[in-house]
Design a protein around this motif. Structure first.
Motif, PDB file in Angstrom:
ATOM      1  N   LEU A  10       0.797  -1.333  -0.196  1.00 54.08           N
ATOM      2  CA  LEU A  10      -0.150   0.258  -0.168  1.00 54.08           C
ATOM      3  C   LEU A  10       0.407   0.826  -0.280  1.00 54.08           C
ATOM      4  CD1 LEU A  10      -2.661   1.075   0.362  1.00 54.08           C
ATOM      5  CD2 LEU A  10      -2.519   1.040   2.506  1.00 54.08           C
ATOM      6  N   THR A  11       1.839   1.520   0.974  1.00 63.94           N
ATOM      7  CA  THR A  11       2.901   2.370   0.574  1.00 63.94           C
ATOM      8  C   THR A  11       3.716   2.761   0.042  1.00 63.94           C
ATOM      9  OG1 THR A  11       3.286   1.421   3.337  1.00 63.94           O
ATOM     10  CG2 THR A  11       4.727   3.025   1.939  1.00 63.94           C
ATOM     11  N   PHE A  12       3.573   1.672  -1.500  1.00 69.77           N
ATOM     12  CA  PHE A  12       4.743   2.275  -2.952  1.00 69.77           C
ATOM     13  C   PHE A  12       3.905   2.653  -3.812  1.00 69.77           C
ATOM     14  CE2 PHE A  12       5.183  -0.201  -6.656  1.00 69.77           C
ATOM     15  CZ  PHE A  12       6.172   0.613  -7.623  1.00 69.77           C
ATOM     16  N   ALA A  13       1.999   1.391  -3.583  1.00 63.45           N
ATOM     17  CA  ALA A  13       0.866   2.634  -4.527  1.00 63.45           C
ATOM     18  C   ALA A  13       0.548   3.450  -4.141  1.00 63.45           C
ATOM     19  CB  ALA A  13       0.087   1.424  -4.729  1.00 63.45           C
ATOM     20  N   LEU A  14       0.408   4.301  -2.955  1.00 64.87           N
ATOM     21  CA  LEU A  14      -0.035   5.478  -3.112  1.00 64.87           C
ATOM     22  C   LEU A  14       1.015   6.379  -2.683  1.00 64.87           C
ATOM     23  CD1 LEU A  14      -1.855   4.945   0.041  1.00 64.87           C
ATOM     24  CD2 LEU A  14      -2.895   5.138  -1.879  1.00 64.87           C
ATOM     25  N   GLY A  15       2.742   5.696  -2.405  1.00 62.40           N
ATOM     26  CA  GLY A  15       3.379   6.900  -2.797  1.00 62.40           C
ATOM     27  C   GLY A  15       4.328   7.078  -5.015  1.00 62.40           C
ATOM     28  N   TYR A  16       3.969   5.817  -5.007  1.00 61.79           N
ATOM     29  CA  TYR A  16       4.127   6.036  -6.656  1.00 61.79           C
ATOM     30  C   TYR A  16       3.155   7.132  -7.435  1.00 61.79           C
ATOM     31  CZ  TYR A  16       4.111   3.947 -11.604  1.00 61.79           C
ATOM     32  OH  TYR A  16       3.952   4.613 -12.709  1.00 61.79           O
ATOM     33  N   GLY A  17       2.067   6.717  -6.940  1.00 53.97           N
ATOM     34  CA  GLY A  17       0.410   7.077  -7.260  1.00 53.97           C
ATOM     35  C   GLY A  17       0.426   9.070  -7.347  1.00 53.97           C
ATOM     36  N   ALA A  18       1.023   8.946  -5.964  1.00 56.31           N
ATOM     37  CA  ALA A  18       1.344  10.640  -5.754  1.00 56.31           C
ATOM     38  C   ALA A  18       2.535  11.049  -6.867  1.00 56.31           C
ATOM     39  CB  ALA A  18       2.134  10.405  -4.364  1.00 56.31           C
ATOM     40  N   THR A  19       3.259  10.478  -7.606  1.00 58.88           N
ATOM     41  CA  THR A  19       3.966  10.846  -7.937  1.00 58.88           C
ATOM     42  C   THR A  19       4.131  10.750  -9.526  1.00 58.88           C
ATOM     43  OG1 THR A  19       5.156   8.787  -9.001  1.00 58.88           O
ATOM     44  CG2 THR A  19       6.742   9.742  -6.937  1.00 58.88           C
ATOM     45  N   LEU A  20       2.763  10.131 -10.048  1.00 60.20           N
ATOM     46  CA  LEU A  20       1.852  10.547 -11.153  1.00 60.20           C
ATOM     47  C   LEU A  20       1.309  11.555 -11.182  1.00 60.20           C
ATOM     48  CD1 LEU A  20       0.779   6.212 -11.422  1.00 60.20           C
ATOM     49  CD2 LEU A  20       2.157   7.247 -12.654  1.00 60.20           C
ATOM     50  N   LEU A  21       1.054  11.821  -9.784  1.00 59.01           N
ATOM     51  CA  LEU A  21      -0.314  13.201  -9.885  1.00 59.01           C
ATOM     52  C   LEU A  21       1.034  14.536  -9.917  1.00 59.01           C
ATOM     53  CD1 LEU A  21      -3.334  12.017  -7.294  1.00 59.01           C
ATOM     54  CD2 LEU A  21      -3.148  11.999  -9.862  1.00 59.01           C
ATOM     55  N   ARG A  22       2.433  13.853 -10.195  1.00 59.09           N
ATOM     56  CA  ARG A  22       3.706  15.458 -10.059  1.00 59.09           C
ATOM     57  C   ARG A  22       3.581  15.585  -8.390  1.00 59.09           C
ATOM     58  NH1 ARG A  22       4.166  18.056 -15.861  1.00 59.09           N
ATOM     59  NH2 ARG A  22       3.886  16.360 -17.221  1.00 59.09           N
ATOM     60  N   LEU A  23       3.602  15.178  -7.771  1.00 56.04           N
ATOM     61  CA  LEU A  23       3.487  15.046  -6.205  1.00 56.04           C
ATOM     62  C   LEU A  23       4.573  14.326  -5.470  1.00 56.04           C
ATOM     63  CD1 LEU A  23      -0.028  15.081  -4.604  1.00 56.04           C
ATOM     64  CD2 LEU A  23       1.089  17.042  -5.155  1.00 56.04           C
ATOM     65  N   PRO A  24       5.299  14.728  -4.677  1.00 58.77           N
ATOM     66  CA  PRO A  24       6.920  14.320  -3.424  1.00 58.77           C
ATOM     67  C   PRO A  24       5.717  13.174  -3.669  1.00 58.77           C
ATOM     68  CG  PRO A  24       6.462  16.781  -2.469  1.00 58.77           C
ATOM     69  CD  PRO A  24       5.222  16.397  -3.597  1.00 58.77           C
ATOM     70  N   PRO A  25       6.654  11.822  -2.927  1.00 60.00           N
ATOM     71  CA  PRO A  25       6.078  10.318  -2.873  1.00 60.00           C
ATOM     72  C   PRO A  25       5.614  10.501  -1.007  1.00 60.00           C
ATOM     73  CG  PRO A  25       7.959  10.294  -3.317  1.00 60.00           C
ATOM     74  CD  PRO A  25       7.930  10.963  -3.796  1.00 60.00           C
ATOM     75  N   LEU A  26       6.389  11.348  -0.656  1.00 58.08           N
ATOM     76  CA  LEU A  26       5.685  11.747   0.716  1.00 58.08           C
ATOM     77  C   LEU A  26       4.426  11.916   1.311  1.00 58.08           C
ATOM     78  CD1 LEU A  26       5.633  15.047   2.140  1.00 58.08           C
ATOM     79  CD2 LEU A  26       7.385  14.488   2.141  1.00 58.08           C
ATOM     80  N   VAL A  27       4.215  12.324  -0.075  1.00 58.53           N
ATOM     81  CA  VAL A  27       2.224  12.571   0.184  1.00 58.53           C
ATOM     82  C   VAL A  27       1.444  11.251   0.428  1.00 58.53           C
ATOM     83  CG1 VAL A  27       0.481  13.752  -1.151  1.00 58.53           C
ATOM     84  CG2 VAL A  27       2.441  14.475  -1.025  1.00 58.53           C
ATOM     85  N   GLY A  28       2.233  10.146  -1.264  1.00 56.84           N
ATOM     86  CA  GLY A  28       1.572   9.341  -0.996  1.00 56.84           C
ATOM     87  C   GLY A  28       2.051   8.066   0.387  1.00 56.84           C
ATOM     88  N   PHE A  29       3.056   8.438   0.653  1.00 54.58           N
ATOM     89  CA  PHE A  29       3.354   8.111   2.113  1.00 54.58           C
ATOM     90  C   PHE A  29       2.438   8.131   3.698  1.00 54.58           C
ATOM     91  CE2 PHE A  29       7.704   8.063   0.312  1.00 54.58           C
ATOM     92  CZ  PHE A  29       7.565   6.776  -0.425  1.00 54.58           C
ATOM     93  N   LEU A  30       2.060   9.375   3.309  1.00 53.04           N
ATOM     94  CA  LEU A  30       1.177  10.192   4.693  1.00 53.04           C
ATOM     95  C   LEU A  30      -0.208   9.491   4.284  1.00 53.04           C
ATOM     96  CD1 LEU A  30       1.945  14.010   4.784  1.00 53.04           C
ATOM     97  CD2 LEU A  30       2.254  12.886   6.457  1.00 53.04           C
ATOM     98  N   ALA A  31      -0.934   9.952   3.630  1.00 50.08           N
ATOM     99  CA  ALA A  31      -1.881   9.086   2.851  1.00 50.08           C
ATOM    100  C   ALA A  31      -1.944   7.560   3.126  1.00 50.08           C
ATOM    101  CB  ALA A  31      -3.067   9.483   1.046  1.00 50.08           C
ATOM    102  N   ALA A  32      -1.138   6.858   3.357  1.00 46.78           N
ATOM    103  CA  ALA A  32      -1.370   5.448   3.115  1.00 46.78           C
ATOM    104  C   ALA A  32      -0.453   5.529   4.761  1.00 46.78           C
ATOM    105  CB  ALA A  32       0.095   4.472   3.286  1.00 46.78           C
ATOM    106  N   GLY A  33      -0.819   5.825   5.838  1.00 50.70           N
ATOM    107  CA  GLY A  33      -0.529   6.036   6.976  1.00 50.70           C
ATOM    108  C   GLY A  33      -2.139   5.930   7.465  1.00 50.70           C
TER     109      GLY A  33
END
Length: 532
Positions: A10-33
């Motif tokens: 889940l962390t990888f998926a949301l981190g990768y998803g954030a990069t697809l939206l041109r956001l830093p991966p940390l945004v996806g990591f926060l969402a994953a939590g």
């Protein structure tokens, strides 16, 4: 094991998803939590440990890259301390206004508790700022160094608060910290005997966690401060940059645990989520206050704006202060998840602003009143080259030698650019025209006044990536003269020549000839006459 797989996936998926939206991966990591918490996935027993290790390694690498003298500059302490004071007052006043309006979480809250919450909101995130600066390769820029210095001073205040809240008093163990200086001298000798392989990585981890974190914990202080201090003591080493780069990937992976922990440990309620979102309204005020104070202490508009954008977040230290307040019954239990939402939300907003806010940065820079160059600190003033014929970027041994050769053999007027303060001062004492600046900082090129007399640019910085960056900046300026670049290996030579540069000097070309000549002279052997 199953829980760990769910976390990683889940962390990888949301981190990768954030990069697809041109956001830093940390945004996806926060969402994953937060998603993991909402799904009821069990907590990993070692997640907090990974988080703590990530922050400790981050503080160590910040120390490695930070010149301790930066902390003593007026723009650092003159911004950090007043900002905390004004931000605390503004935050307390804002919360008081919400209490008057009738916010449920603030009913019957004492004035002292409002100020404590305002204090929690006054911190900015060291983790976020350092991560964004590293992603931009701007941690060596003036605005990056200034922002980190401000944050380090805030962290020191936070350590003082943590010590005071526990009723800590200096004991005899604190005297052991006096051994750090001689210990780091010994560590340097060991370090210099190591290569650049895994031993250096293990050395960095051991130093950060041993004489850094563990020793300070043992003395009753926080381990993160210890890691920072040891990093600062080792920062003057020529190998500090190599060690920081070697630890980069390990530190980044560990920091994923930090971002996950924010969401996983937050038990959200509707009031806490709403309050966390409302607190985001204070972020523009906080960022603007940073900008105003940094301008007041001598930064030019653009530098202050860039630094203010980086600092416009809430901090992990705010969560610690709030945890103290809830644990002592000073505020309701909902405040900790509310601050978690505010911290996570501030990271997301700041990520968007720093990634996509170019137009806003330019607008703010132009909207602020302009000032005379004399009111700006020398390091941030426009750079006027004057009537020089050649520029040498990087005044190490090769650059200084090129400077001397162009000056004495060809009679050219030359200016050198060097980012090491001590080396630049030494060269200036030797009569060389050297300016202190970082040629890998895009802001340096913005401050550079073009000179139509320049015919030669020599790129002699020790890092290939630095020379490439400067080469792109030179090309973007429309320069039509000669560019000469130092390369360290054949791949570097090919890459530079592919960019259209013919004057490429391989670092080891001619080294064998020079070595043989010196050996022959030392042995008293005369050269053979080629006509004999």
């Amino acid at each position: 094991m199953d829980t760990a797989v769910v976390y990683l996936t889940l962390t990888f998926a949301l981190g990768y998803g954030a990069t697809l939206l041109r956001l830093p991966p940390l945004v996806g990591f926060l969402a994953a939590g937060f998603v993991l918490r909402a799904l009821g996935v069990g907590t990993l027993p070692y997640l907090q440990l990974l988080s703590d290790l990530g922050v400790t390694m981050l503080m160590f690498t910040i120390g490695l890259r930070l010149d301790p003298r930066t902390l003593l500059r007026k723009v650092a302490w003159g911004t950090s301390l007043p900002h905390m004071l004004f931000s605390t007052l503004i935050g307390a006043g804002f919360l008081g206004l919400l209490a008057v309006i009738g916010a449920p979480m603030l009913q019957d809250t004492a004035a002292g508790s409002l100020f404590l919450l305002g204090f929690a909101l006054s911190f900015s995130s060291t983790v976020f700022a350092a991560k964004v600066l590293e992603e931009r390769s701007d941690d060596g820029s003036l605005y990056g160094r200034t922002a980190l210095a401000i944050l380090v001073l805030q962290d020191i205040v936070a350590v003082g608060f943590l010590a005071a809240r526990e009723g800590w008093q200096p004991g005899p163990r604190i005297l052991a910290l006096a051994l750090l200086w001689p210990l780091t001298l010994l560590l340097r000798r060991i370090w210099n005997r190591l290569g650049r392989d895994e031993l250096q990585v293990l050395f960095g981890i051991a130093v950060a966690l041993g004489p850094g974190a563990w020793l300070f914990d043992w003395a009753g202080l926080t381990g993160d401060l210890g890691a920072l201090v040891v990093g600062l003591l080792l920062a003057s080493s020529k190998r500090a940059g190599d060690l920081s780069a070697a630890l980069f990937s390990i530190k980044e992976v560990l920091l994923v645990g930090f971002f996950l922990t924010i969401g996983v440990t937050s038990e959200l309620t509707v009031p806490s989520v709403l309050m966390g979102l409302v607190l985001l309204l204070l972020l523009p005020v906080q960022a603007l206050l940073y900008i105003v104070l940094q301008r007041l202490f001598g930064l030019r508009n653009r530098t202050a704006v860039l630094s203010g954008f980086i600092l416009g977040t809430y901090s992990e230290f705010g969560l610690i202060v709030t945890s103290f307040a809830t644990g002592h019954g000073l505020v309701g239990a909902d405040w900790l998840p509310a601050l978690s939402v505010a911290v996570a939300g501030s990271f997301i907003l700041a990520s968007v602003a720093n990634r996509r806010g170019t137009r806003l940065i330019e607008w703010l820079t132009d909207a602020l009143p302009s000032r005379a160059a004399t009111r700006i600190i020398p390091e941030d003033r426009p750079v006027a080259l004057g009537d020089v014929r050649a520029i040498v970027l990087g005044m190490g041994r090769i650059g200084a030698s090129a400077y001397g050769h162009l000056t004495h053999e060809y009679g050219l007027s030359v200016v050198g650019v060097e980012n090491n303060l001590d080396r630049a001062a030494d060269l200036q004492r030797r009569g060389m025209h050297v300016i202190v600046a970082d040629a890998t900082d895009a802001e340096f090129w913005r401050r550079l006044h073009p000179s139509h007399t320049v015919a030669i640019v020599v790129l002699a910085m020790p890092e290939h990536g630095s020379n490439l960056f400067a080469l792109h900046q030179v090309e973007a300026s429309g320069f039509r003269g000669t560019v000469a670049v130092v390369a360290h290996n054949d791949d570097d030579v090919r890459e530079i020549r592919a960019l259209g540069v013919e004057a490429v000097f391989h670092l080891y070309d001619g080294a064998g000839d020079s070595l043989a000549d010196r050996a022959a002279v030392q042995a008293g052997v005369r050269p053979v006459d080629g006509t004999a």
